[in-house]
Scaffold this motif. Structure first.
Motif, PDB file in Angstrom:
ATOM      1  N   THR A  61     140.304  46.495  28.511  1.00 14.02           N
ATOM      2  CA  THR A  61     140.649  46.651  29.987  1.00 14.02           C
ATOM      3  C   THR A  61     141.420  44.886  30.200  1.00 14.02           C
ATOM      4  OG1 THR A  61     139.103  48.155  30.583  1.00 14.02           O
ATOM      5  CG2 THR A  61     139.878  46.669  32.390  1.00 14.02           C
ATOM      6  N   ALA A  62     140.846  44.196  29.696  1.00  8.29           N
ATOM      7  CA  ALA A  62     141.267  42.697  30.085  1.00  8.29           C
ATOM      8  C   ALA A  62     142.554  42.434  29.367  1.00  8.29           C
ATOM      9  CB  ALA A  62     140.449  41.662  29.497  1.00  8.29           C
ATOM     10  N   ARG A  63     143.121  43.281  28.588  1.00  7.80           N
ATOM     11  CA  ARG A  63     144.427  43.191  28.016  1.00  7.80           C
ATOM     12  C   ARG A  63     145.446  44.380  28.470  1.00  7.80           C
ATOM     13  NH1 ARG A  63     140.772  40.707  25.926  1.00  7.80           N
ATOM     14  NH2 ARG A  63     141.060  38.728  24.681  1.00  7.80           N
ATOM     15  N   GLY A  64     145.009  45.263  29.474  1.00  3.23           N
ATOM     16  CA  GLY A  64     145.963  46.300  29.929  1.00  3.23           C
ATOM     17  C   GLY A  64     145.840  47.551  28.924  1.00  3.23           C
ATOM     18  N   ILE A  65     144.855  47.437  28.096  1.00  3.20           N
ATOM     19  CA  ILE A  65     144.766  48.780  27.199  1.00  3.20           C
ATOM     20  C   ILE A  65     143.719  49.617  27.793  1.00  3.20           C
ATOM     21  CG2 ILE A  65     144.119  49.312  24.630  1.00  3.20           C
ATOM     22  CD1 ILE A  65     144.436  46.413  24.030  1.00  3.20           C
ATOM     23  N   LEU A  66     144.309  50.895  27.976  1.00  4.70           N
ATOM     24  CA  LEU A  66     143.417  52.050  28.065  1.00  4.70           C
ATOM     25  C   LEU A  66     142.504  52.242  27.040  1.00  4.70           C
ATOM     26  CD1 LEU A  66     145.437  54.679  30.106  1.00  4.70           C
ATOM     27  CD2 LEU A  66     144.237  52.781  31.038  1.00  4.70           C
ATOM     28  N   THR A  67     141.163  52.644  27.415  1.00  6.93           N
ATOM     29  CA  THR A  67     140.226  53.167  26.535  1.00  6.93           C
ATOM     30  C   THR A  67     140.073  54.895  26.329  1.00  6.93           C
ATOM     31  OG1 THR A  67     138.897  51.035  26.316  1.00  6.93           O
ATOM     32  CG2 THR A  67     137.766  53.269  25.631  1.00  6.93           C
ATOM     33  N   GLN A  68     140.150  55.623  25.193  1.00  7.77           N
ATOM     34  CA  GLN A  68     140.094  56.696  25.081  1.00  7.77           C
ATOM     35  C   GLN A  68     138.916  57.239  24.096  1.00  7.77           C
ATOM     36  OE1 GLN A  68     143.573  58.446  23.039  1.00  7.77           O
ATOM     37  NE2 GLN A  68     143.141  60.711  23.919  1.00  7.77           N
ATOM     38  N   ALA A  69     138.051  58.177  24.750  1.00  2.00           N
ATOM     39  CA  ALA A  69     136.681  58.235  24.179  1.00  2.00           C
ATOM     40  C   ALA A  69     136.922  59.436  23.107  1.00  2.00           C
ATOM     41  CB  ALA A  69     135.521  58.662  25.039  1.00  2.00           C
ATOM     42  N   TRP A  70     136.600  59.150  21.647  1.00  2.00           N
ATOM     43  CA  TRP A  70     136.400  60.498  20.583  1.00  2.00           C
ATOM     44  C   TRP A  70     134.808  60.472  20.492  1.00  2.00           C
ATOM     45  CZ3 TRP A  70     133.940  59.523  15.967  1.00  2.00           C
ATOM     46  CH2 TRP A  70     134.379  58.372  15.281  1.00  2.00           C
ATOM     47  N   SER A  71     134.861  61.841  20.224  1.00  2.00           N
ATOM     48  CA  SER A  71     133.484  62.497  20.157  1.00  2.00           C
ATOM     49  C   SER A  71     132.718  62.249  21.399  1.00  2.00           C
ATOM     50  CB  SER A  71     132.562  61.927  19.035  1.00  2.00           C
ATOM     51  OG  SER A  71     133.070  62.429  17.578  1.00  2.00           O
ATOM     52  N   PRO A  72     133.405  62.413  22.594  1.00  2.00           N
ATOM     53  CA  PRO A  72     133.035  62.205  23.891  1.00  2.00           C
ATOM     54  C   PRO A  72     131.594  62.891  24.192  1.00  2.00           C
ATOM     55  CG  PRO A  72     134.490  63.812  24.045  1.00  2.00           C
ATOM     56  CD  PRO A  72     134.656  63.058  22.717  1.00  2.00           C
ATOM     57  N   LEU A  73     131.291  64.100  23.503  1.00  2.00           N
ATOM     58  CA  LEU A  73     130.120  64.741  23.744  1.00  2.00           C
ATOM     59  C   LEU A  73     128.941  64.448  22.711  1.00  2.00           C
ATOM     60  CD1 LEU A  73     131.884  68.180  24.693  1.00  2.00           C
ATOM     61  CD2 LEU A  73     131.057  66.481  26.426  1.00  2.00           C
ATOM     62  N   GLY A  74     129.463  63.466  22.071  1.00  2.00           N
ATOM     63  CA  GLY A  74     128.375  63.139  20.732  1.00  2.00           C
ATOM     64  C   GLY A  74     128.502  64.379  19.559  1.00  2.00           C
ATOM     65  N   GLN A  75     129.579  64.813  19.735  1.00  2.00           N
ATOM     66  CA  GLN A  75     129.670  66.053  18.845  1.00  2.00           C
ATOM     67  C   GLN A  75     128.544  67.023  19.049  1.00  2.00           C
ATOM     68  OE1 GLN A  75     129.891  64.741  14.699  1.00  2.00           O
ATOM     69  NE2 GLN A  75     131.480  63.097  15.236  1.00  2.00           N
ATOM     70  N   GLY A  76     128.313  67.076  20.410  1.00  2.00           N
ATOM     71  CA  GLY A  76     127.448  68.389  20.681  1.00  2.00           C
ATOM     72  C   GLY A  76     125.993  68.380  20.354  1.00  2.00           C
ATOM     73  N   GLY A  77     125.450  67.384  19.845  1.00  5.17           N
ATOM     74  CA  GLY A  77     123.993  67.331  19.492  1.00  5.17           C
ATOM     75  C   GLY A  77     123.187  67.020  20.521  1.00  5.17           C
ATOM     76  N   GLU A  78     122.096  66.166  20.126  1.00  7.15           N
ATOM     77  CA  GLU A  78     121.069  65.605  20.808  1.00  7.15           C
ATOM     78  C   GLU A  78     121.466  65.399  22.332  1.00  7.15           C
ATOM     79  OE1 GLU A  78     119.426  62.152  19.093  1.00  7.15           O
ATOM     80  OE2 GLU A  78     117.910  61.865  20.969  1.00  7.15           O
ATOM     81  N   LEU A  79     122.435  64.626  22.633  1.00 10.16           N
ATOM     82  CA  LEU A  79     122.969  64.339  23.715  1.00 10.16           C
ATOM     83  C   LEU A  79     123.089  65.280  24.767  1.00 10.16           C
ATOM     84  CD1 LEU A  79     124.292  61.973  25.524  1.00 10.16           C
ATOM     85  CD2 LEU A  79     126.444  62.695  24.729  1.00 10.16           C
ATOM     86  N   LEU A  80     123.287  66.603  24.538  1.00  6.78           N
ATOM     87  CA  LEU A  80     123.693  67.619  25.468  1.00  6.78           C
ATOM     88  C   LEU A  80     122.178  68.200  25.734  1.00  6.78           C
ATOM     89  CD1 LEU A  80     126.761  69.380  24.513  1.00  6.78           C
ATOM     90  CD2 LEU A  80     126.427  67.496  25.868  1.00  6.78           C
ATOM     91  N   GLU A  81     121.289  67.906  25.198  1.00  6.86           N
ATOM     92  CA  GLU A  81     119.904  68.199  25.465  1.00  6.86           C
ATOM     93  C   GLU A  81     118.932  66.827  26.103  1.00  6.86           C
ATOM     94  OE1 GLU A  81     118.950  69.970  21.641  1.00  6.86           O
ATOM     95  OE2 GLU A  81     120.535  71.342  22.399  1.00  6.86           O
ATOM     96  N   ASN A  82     119.604  65.955  26.214  1.00  4.02           N
ATOM     97  CA  ASN A  82     118.858  64.668  26.649  1.00  4.02           C
ATOM     98  C   ASN A  82     118.446  65.020  28.316  1.00  4.02           C
ATOM     99  OD1 ASN A  82     119.432  62.038  28.604  1.00  4.02           O
ATOM    100  ND2 ASN A  82     118.453  61.377  26.586  1.00  4.02           N
ATOM    101  N   ALA A  83     117.110  64.637  28.455  1.00  3.64           N
ATOM    102  CA  ALA A  83     116.422  64.863  29.621  1.00  3.64           C
ATOM    103  C   ALA A  83     117.288  64.207  30.965  1.00  3.64           C
ATOM    104  CB  ALA A  83     115.114  64.316  29.486  1.00  3.64           C
ATOM    105  N   THR A  84     117.693  62.895  30.573  1.00  2.15           N
ATOM    106  CA  THR A  84     118.398  62.385  31.997  1.00  2.15           C
ATOM    107  C   THR A  84     119.526  63.167  32.014  1.00  2.15           C
ATOM    108  OG1 THR A  84     117.570  60.317  31.207  1.00  2.15           O
ATOM    109  CG2 THR A  84     119.746  60.304  32.747  1.00  2.15           C
ATOM    110  N   ILE A  85     120.445  63.404  31.126  1.00  2.00           N
ATOM    111  CA  ILE A  85     121.406  64.423  31.594  1.00  2.00           C
ATOM    112  C   ILE A  85     121.308  65.864  31.988  1.00  2.00           C
ATOM    113  CG2 ILE A  85     123.682  65.602  30.372  1.00  2.00           C
ATOM    114  CD1 ILE A  85     123.738  62.579  29.999  1.00  2.00           C
TER     115      ILE A  85
END
Ligand code: NAD
Length: 276
Positions: free
Chosen positions: A178-202
């Motif tokens: 961000t400090a250099r004017g570069i956008l960030t793009q997220a790969w495996s944004p869902l954590g490849q569909g594993g544990e993350l999508l079962e997380n209690a907070t989510i």
């Protein structure tokens, strides 16, 4: 609905929510990319190494969408790094995609031991000068690698595509970009569909918004300014993920998801700084 755009440092714009096709067979790619277009996506993320540029190209051709209505990214594979080999690999990708002009070309991995990424970047700069590609960026770089590109060529990448999800939120690298004017793009944004999508907070946050866990995670990416490219080959999920555009998280929920970060422990893929 349609995705909002984010603007690059070169003046071009990218739809913030796109559709990624890693691990999609070439003969399946046409069908699922058409489903993504039907769901409203206009931004597709592929790569030479995915082996499905031709299938993506067939979907574009049969969709009836005009080039100016869609945003296509592909990536230069590691074995093709180097100035002349990059120019040649680019033309092969374009032939498979059936496109005259590409929206975004990325160096797929920095490859620090090969150490050809500066010459490779010079080839991307040349392709942009020739008008063959509108925007150029990189994927899987370190801070040091990004800084070398800038110092040695004066051309700042438009975007940095990196592994990024709530368990590995890359706060430091995002801030550096961000400090250099570069956008960030997220790969495996869902954590490849594993544990993350079962997380209690989510799950709690999802219940609060009447949304699904995947939608909450995508809404978090959108809220923190990432370009995000979730993948699914199931039409209902392709649609569900796009509908995350309708979910706006409040600040407390964004903070709660920020708190799920596990640092280096959260990483799924290789570390670009040491992986060749
Ligand atoms: P992802 O995080 O997008 O997860 C995809 C998986 O999550 C699916 O296969 C499915 O199992 C599950 N899923 C998707 N939607 C769901 C839903 N609504 N409900 C429940 N489960 C769901 O993983 P990804 O494919 O690794 O990453 C997305 C894209 O990022 C890729 O397709 C590719 O375009 C890009 N990518 C780039 C790199 C790189 O090195 N630049 C590396 C990996 C991925």
């Amino acid at each position: 609905t349609s995705s909002p755009n984010l603007t690059f440092n070169d003046g071009n714009a990218i739809p913030q929510l796109g559709y990624g096709v890693w691990q999609v067979e070439d003969d399946v790619a046409e069908k699922v990319v058409r489903q993504a277009f039907d769901a409203g996506y206009r931004h597709i993320d592929t790569a030479k190494i995915y082996g499905n540029e031709a299938g993506v190209g067939r979907a574009i051709a049969s969709s009836g969408l005009k080039p100016e209505e869609i945003f296509i990214t592909t990536k230069l594979w590691n074995a093709d790094q180097g100035y002349e080999s990059t120019l040649a690999a680019f033309e092969e990708s374009m032939n498979r995609l059936g496109l005259e002009t590409l929206d975004l070309y990325l160096i797929h991995w920095m490859q620090p031991k090969q150490d050809k990424f500066v010459d490779t970047w010079k080839a991307l700069i040349e392709l942009q000068k020739r008008g063959r590609v509108k925007s150029i960026g990189v994927s899987n770089f370190s801070k040091e690698g990004l800084q070398r590109l800038i110092d040695e060529t004066g051309v700042v990448p438009a975007i940095h595509q990196i592994e990024l999800h709530p368990f590995f939120n890359q706060a430091e690298l995002r801030e550096f970009a961000t400090a250099r004017g570069i956008l960030t793009q997220a790969w495996s944004p869902l954590g490849q569909g594993g544990e993350l999508l079962e997380n209690a907070t989510i799950a709690q946050i999802a219940a609060k918004y009447g949304a699904t866990p995947a939608q909450v995670v995508i809404a978090w990416h959108l809220a923190i300014g990432n370009v995000v490219i979730p993948k699914s080959v199931t039409e209902s999920r392709i649609q569900e993920n796009f509908a995350a555009l309708g979910v706006t998280l409040d600040e407390a929920d964004i903070e709660a998801i920020n708190g799920l970060d596990r640092g280096a422990e959260g990483r799924i893929g290789p570390d670009p700084a040491v992986s060749d």
